[in-house]
Scaffold this motif. Sequence first.
Motif, mmCIF file in Angstrom:
data_model
loop_
_atom_site.group_PDB
_atom_site.id
_atom_site.type_symbol
_atom_site.label_atom_id
_atom_site.label_comp_id
_atom_site.label_asym_id
_atom_site.label_seq_id
_atom_site.Cartn_x
_atom_site.Cartn_y
_atom_site.Cartn_z
ATOM 1 N N GLU A 1 0.830 -1.201 0.000
ATOM 2 C CA GLU A 1 0.000 0.000 0.000
ATOM 3 C C GLU A 1 0.868 1.256 0.000
ATOM 4 O O GLU A 1 0.543 2.251 -0.659
ATOM 5 C CB GLU A 1 -0.921 0.000 1.225
ATOM 6 C CG GLU A 1 -2.041 -1.009 1.152
ATOM 7 C CD GLU A 1 -2.986 -0.731 0.006
ATOM 8 O OE1 GLU A 1 -3.733 0.262 0.076
ATOM 9 O OE2 GLU A 1 -2.977 -1.506 -0.978
ATOM 10 N N ARG B 1 2.194 1.722 -3.452
ATOM 11 C CA ARG B 1 1.071 1.969 -4.375
ATOM 12 C C ARG B 1 0.780 3.461 -4.488
ATOM 13 O O ARG B 1 0.498 3.968 -5.567
ATOM 14 C CB ARG B 1 -0.166 1.223 -3.870
ATOM 15 C CG ARG B 1 -1.453 1.513 -4.633
ATOM 16 C CD ARG B 1 -2.616 0.845 -3.931
ATOM 17 N NE ARG B 1 -3.889 1.193 -4.542
ATOM 18 C CZ ARG B 1 -5.077 0.962 -3.984
ATOM 19 N NH1 ARG B 1 -5.137 0.366 -2.800
ATOM 20 N NH2 ARG B 1 -6.184 1.321 -4.593
ATOM 21 N N TYR B 2 0.849 4.162 -3.380
ATOM 22 C CA TYR B 2 0.546 5.591 -3.378
ATOM 23 C C TYR B 2 1.755 6.458 -3.693
ATOM 24 O O TYR B 2 1.593 7.594 -4.150
ATOM 25 C CB TYR B 2 -0.033 6.000 -2.018
ATOM 26 C CG TYR B 2 -1.334 5.323 -1.677
ATOM 27 C CD1 TYR B 2 -2.409 5.351 -2.553
ATOM 28 C CD2 TYR B 2 -1.491 4.638 -0.477
ATOM 29 C CE1 TYR B 2 -3.606 4.723 -2.246
ATOM 30 C CE2 TYR B 2 -2.683 4.005 -0.163
ATOM 31 C CZ TYR B 2 -3.733 4.043 -1.051
ATOM 32 O OH TYR B 2 -4.915 3.417 -0.750
ATOM 33 N N PHE C 1 -3.796 7.104 4.282
ATOM 34 C CA PHE C 1 -3.191 5.808 4.592
ATOM 35 C C PHE C 1 -2.215 5.930 5.761
ATOM 36 O O PHE C 1 -2.229 5.111 6.691
ATOM 37 C CB PHE C 1 -2.465 5.275 3.352
ATOM 38 C CG PHE C 1 -1.477 4.183 3.637
ATOM 39 C CD1 PHE C 1 -1.899 2.876 3.851
ATOM 40 C CD2 PHE C 1 -0.111 4.463 3.701
ATOM 41 C CE1 PHE C 1 -0.976 1.867 4.133
ATOM 42 C CE2 PHE C 1 0.814 3.459 3.971
ATOM 43 C CZ PHE C 1 0.372 2.158 4.190
#
Length: 274
Positions: free
Chosen positions: A222, A225-226, A263
Amino acid sequence: MVKLKIPDIMPDITDEDAINHIFRYLKKNRQVQDFLINKLIESVLEENKPPNLEIQSGYLQPISYDTVTGSEAFYDAAWHLCSRNILRPYPVNEHDELKYPVNFSGKFVVTQYGRTWLEKFDQNNCTPSEYGRFSQLFNDRVHLFGAGYNSRSQEAIKCYRSQSYLACCVMCGSAYESILLALAIKKKGNEDEILRMYNASKGRSRVENDLIGQKNQFIQKEFTRYTDLLKYWRDDASHGAVSSIQEEEAYTSLILLLRFVLFAEKNWTELTSP
């Protein structure tokens, strides 16, 4: 007769609110080639009118729409969208269209670029056109990520609004690095050590590895991913070579930055634990 006007149902409307109303109107009426602001306002008033407004003292009363009072935000919004090449003024030639202030300078058409823009970005609930909302979402996390993050994230929004897309990508990437440092310092408990690592050769990668290198696969996946595109466009925009970065990349950078902020906030404990 019942008269309905903007201040009755939207007393604190801003130009950002009006931009969203224009977007929704255009998406709902995709066949529209040109539109008058007063007709758009009438549609907004109709959609948001209080229930049973037309019933007065037990009798059904016709409704009239005041599309002038409090309409400034809609005109400001439309002309702002003209500066973005999403709308352009449309020539008026009918006698009713020349009435001031109801319609004068109030007829617009969606540009070819504007139609592409609306198709591409209509899936998002919060867009960078909502500058105040975006700014507040970033600002609400300053207590976690610090003043450096806050100044860079706010600067990114200003750059996007002024169509400085290269600078927007640089500021988004810099805001990410401020978040990275805040997380790493919190985890390590030693600011000087993290800053020395960051300022050394390949410092950003070394700090990232120190932060998430031993975390579980979900966190690592994650996280990257960002941030992968944020870093790529930040580096591409800040170098001297010709860059292909345009609005789409700047837009995506802001969206990715916001999602990374959320996140990091959600996983703060996991990211900052030893």
